[in-house]
Design a protein around this motif. Structure first.
Motif, short mmCIF file in Angstrom:
data_model
loop_
_atom_site.label_atom_id
_atom_site.label_comp_id
_atom_site.label_asym_id
_atom_site.label_seq_id
_atom_site.Cartn_x
_atom_site.Cartn_y
_atom_site.Cartn_z
N ILE A 199 0.83 -1.20 0.00
CA ILE A 199 0.00 0.00 0.00
C ILE A 199 0.87 1.26 0.00
CG2 ILE A 199 -1.72 1.32 1.30
CD1 ILE A 199 -2.90 -1.18 0.10
N MET A 200 1.88 1.28 0.89
CA MET A 200 2.69 2.48 1.05
C MET A 200 3.50 2.81 -0.19
SD MET A 200 3.99 2.29 5.02
CE MET A 200 4.48 0.56 5.05
N LEU A 201 3.89 1.80 -0.95
CA LEU A 201 4.67 2.05 -2.17
C LEU A 201 3.90 2.88 -3.18
CD1 LEU A 201 6.42 -1.41 -2.78
CD2 LEU A 201 7.56 0.79 -2.35
N ARG A 202 2.58 2.82 -3.12
CA ARG A 202 1.76 3.53 -4.09
C ARG A 202 1.09 4.78 -3.49
NH1 ARG A 202 0.87 1.04 -8.78
NH2 ARG A 202 -1.20 1.98 -9.07
N GLN A 203 1.46 5.12 -2.26
CA GLN A 203 0.94 6.35 -1.67
C GLN A 203 1.58 7.57 -2.35
OE1 GLN A 203 1.55 5.18 2.68
NE2 GLN A 203 -0.24 6.51 2.86
N GLU A 204 0.81 8.63 -2.46
CA GLU A 204 1.30 9.91 -2.98
C GLU A 204 0.85 11.02 -2.05
OE1 GLU A 204 3.31 10.42 -5.39
OE2 GLU A 204 3.33 8.46 -6.40
N PRO A 205 1.73 11.95 -1.74
CA PRO A 205 3.17 11.96 -2.04
C PRO A 205 3.92 10.93 -1.21
CG PRO A 205 2.64 13.80 -0.61
CD PRO A 205 1.33 13.14 -0.96
N LYS A 206 5.17 10.69 -1.55
CA LYS A 206 5.96 9.67 -0.87
C LYS A 206 6.30 10.07 0.56
CE LYS A 206 5.98 7.07 -4.47
NZ LYS A 206 5.08 5.88 -4.50
N VAL A 207 6.39 11.37 0.80
CA VAL A 207 6.71 11.89 2.13
C VAL A 207 5.45 12.50 2.73
CG1 VAL A 207 8.13 13.52 3.44
CG2 VAL A 207 9.07 12.40 1.39
N SER A 208 5.15 12.12 3.96
CA SER A 208 3.99 12.68 4.64
C SER A 208 4.38 13.94 5.39
CB SER A 208 3.39 11.66 5.61
OG SER A 208 2.23 12.19 6.22
N GLU A 209 3.64 14.99 5.17
CA GLU A 209 3.87 16.25 5.87
C GLU A 209 2.54 16.89 6.20
OE1 GLU A 209 7.88 18.17 4.22
OE2 GLU A 209 6.43 17.82 2.61
N ARG A 210 2.58 17.89 7.04
CA ARG A 210 1.35 18.60 7.38
C ARG A 210 0.77 19.25 6.13
NH1 ARG A 210 3.15 22.36 12.30
NH2 ARG A 210 0.91 22.86 12.39
N GLY A 211 -0.52 19.03 5.93
CA GLY A 211 -1.19 19.65 4.81
C GLY A 211 -1.37 18.75 3.60
#
Length: 388
Positions: free
Chosen positions: A303-315
């Motif tokens: 699942i995580m390999l296909r998450q966008e964006p690759k880096v999680s940040e606020r917003g």
């Protein structure tokens, strides 16, 4: 990556005994080795001469030798031998390695990634871990995932019923953890898959630790419920306790695209009665960890390999109410990075190339690395003989 933190970079048992150990952490190639007294040294692995990786070299007395041209560096990072120049030539002060503070605690090797300080903070675990009496087993692996997404996945558990519902090993977990005796534990999978609603959700922040508790229940049958206790501690510790299961996972950046996971599984409360032979109980934990590495974790990674964006940040995420712990984590990450930047004397990735700074760094390394451990006393003689 959050500066000015202790990061676990590998298990103590993964250190090679009589040669350097190479790892990539925090976007940098590192070399770890022990001096003749058994004290652990952690340095940049790039030889300043022509860039060879010193982890491919050898140990010579109290130095580590570059595999390319035989340059030798001591525990403070200073080059002590350049064979091509002979023994009477002055060695340029620029030929040196950066030395990082390291400590060995809780079965792990910890590296300080941050500013040089007169005194480094202690490595502290949440009280739930520090006082945990249960035996445990530990395993580690790497994944091509940014550490923020990895941490997020372990700070909530309502994804489990959707990601982990099909594999037969998951059905074993459901049977033992959620089945009822009146149905001979055969209703475990059905009960767990029906329990999707999060209730009684609470989040508390204390310093660099976030704690969350909640119940995951079946909306039509609230008695079908499981209680969860989650902990996050900066920079990358996560801990979950629910029913029979209790797991700690440390997530350390290898670089911006890869993460090291160190997972520790604590002995199940009922295991002593189910497996009365003490010597066999660790193997049950190891088998469970192996299944986590080979089955459950790859399901999350897919699942995580296909998450966008690759880096999680606020917003970048549209959180719902039960994602409060995730939101608090991202807020804390930004806060700690801002605090580190405000108190930063020099970039953590650029060592001071003056001889004075190198000597000062060596004096401070490990907060007094000259102190021998019991292990180093017993090994000093054999190490000296092997490296002569």
């Amino acid at each position: 990556m959050i500066p000015n933190q202790w990061y676990p970079i590998l298990q103590t048992g993964d250190l090679k005994r009589d040669r350097p150990t190479g790892v990539r952490r925090m976007g940098e190639e590192l070399v770890l080795w022990r001096d003749l007294d058994g004290n652990l040294v952690c340095q940049t692995a790039r030889c300043p001469h022509k860039g060879a990786n010193i982890a491919d070299g050898r140990l010579k007395g109290n130095t580590v030798e570059c595999p390319y041209h035989g340059f030798r560096f001591n525990a403070e990072g200073m080059c002590k031998v350049v064979p091509a120049l002979g023994s009477d030539t002055r060695i340029p002060a620029s030929l040196k390695l950066r030395t990082y503070p390291v400590r060995e605690e809780h079965g792990l090797v910890w590296m300080w990634w941050g500013d040089q300080r007169e005194e480094l903070p202690a490595i502290e675990l949440p009280t739930e871990l520090a006082s945990n009496p249960r035996p445990y087993e530990t395993i580690s692996w790497t994944r091509p995932i940014h550490y923020t997404r990895y941490i997020e996945s372990l700070l909530e558990f309502y994804h489990v019923t959707f990601v982990h519902r099909d594999h037969w090993t998951n059905n074993i977990d459901y049977t033992f953890m959620y089945g009822t005796a009146r149905n001979f534990w055969m209703d475990g999978r059905e009960r767990y898959l029906a329990a999707n609603k999060i209730v009684n959700h609470k989040v508390e922040v204390e310093g660099t630790t976030i704690r969350s508790t909640f119940d995951q229940c079946e909306e039509a049958n609230p008695e079908n419920s499981s209680h969860f206790n989650l902990i996050y501690q900066a920079p990358g510790l996560t801990h979950v306790k629910t029913g029979l299961l209790e797991i700690t996972t440390w997530l350390t950046p290898i670089d911006d695209e890869n993460t090291l996971a160190i997972m520790r599984l604590y002995e199940y409360p009922r295991l002593r009665s189910m497996v009365p032979i003490k010597q066999l109980r660790p193997w049950v934990l190891r088998a469970s960890l192996l299944m986590e590495r080979l089955v459950q974790d790859p399901q999350d990674v897919g699942i995580m390999l296909r998450q966008e964006p690759k880096v999680s940040e606020r917003g970048v995420n549209k959180f719902i109410g039960v994602d409060e712990m995730n939101a608090k984590y991202l807020q804390m990450r930004d806060r700690l990075k801002a605090e580190a930047a405000a108190h930063k004397d020099a970039p953590v990735s650029e060592p001071d190339n003056s001889e004075a700074a190198a000597d000062d760094n060596g004096a401070k390394r490990n907060n007094g690395r000259g102190k021998r451990t019991a292990e180093s006393r017993s090994r000093s003689g054999s190490l000296a003989e092997a490296r002569s």
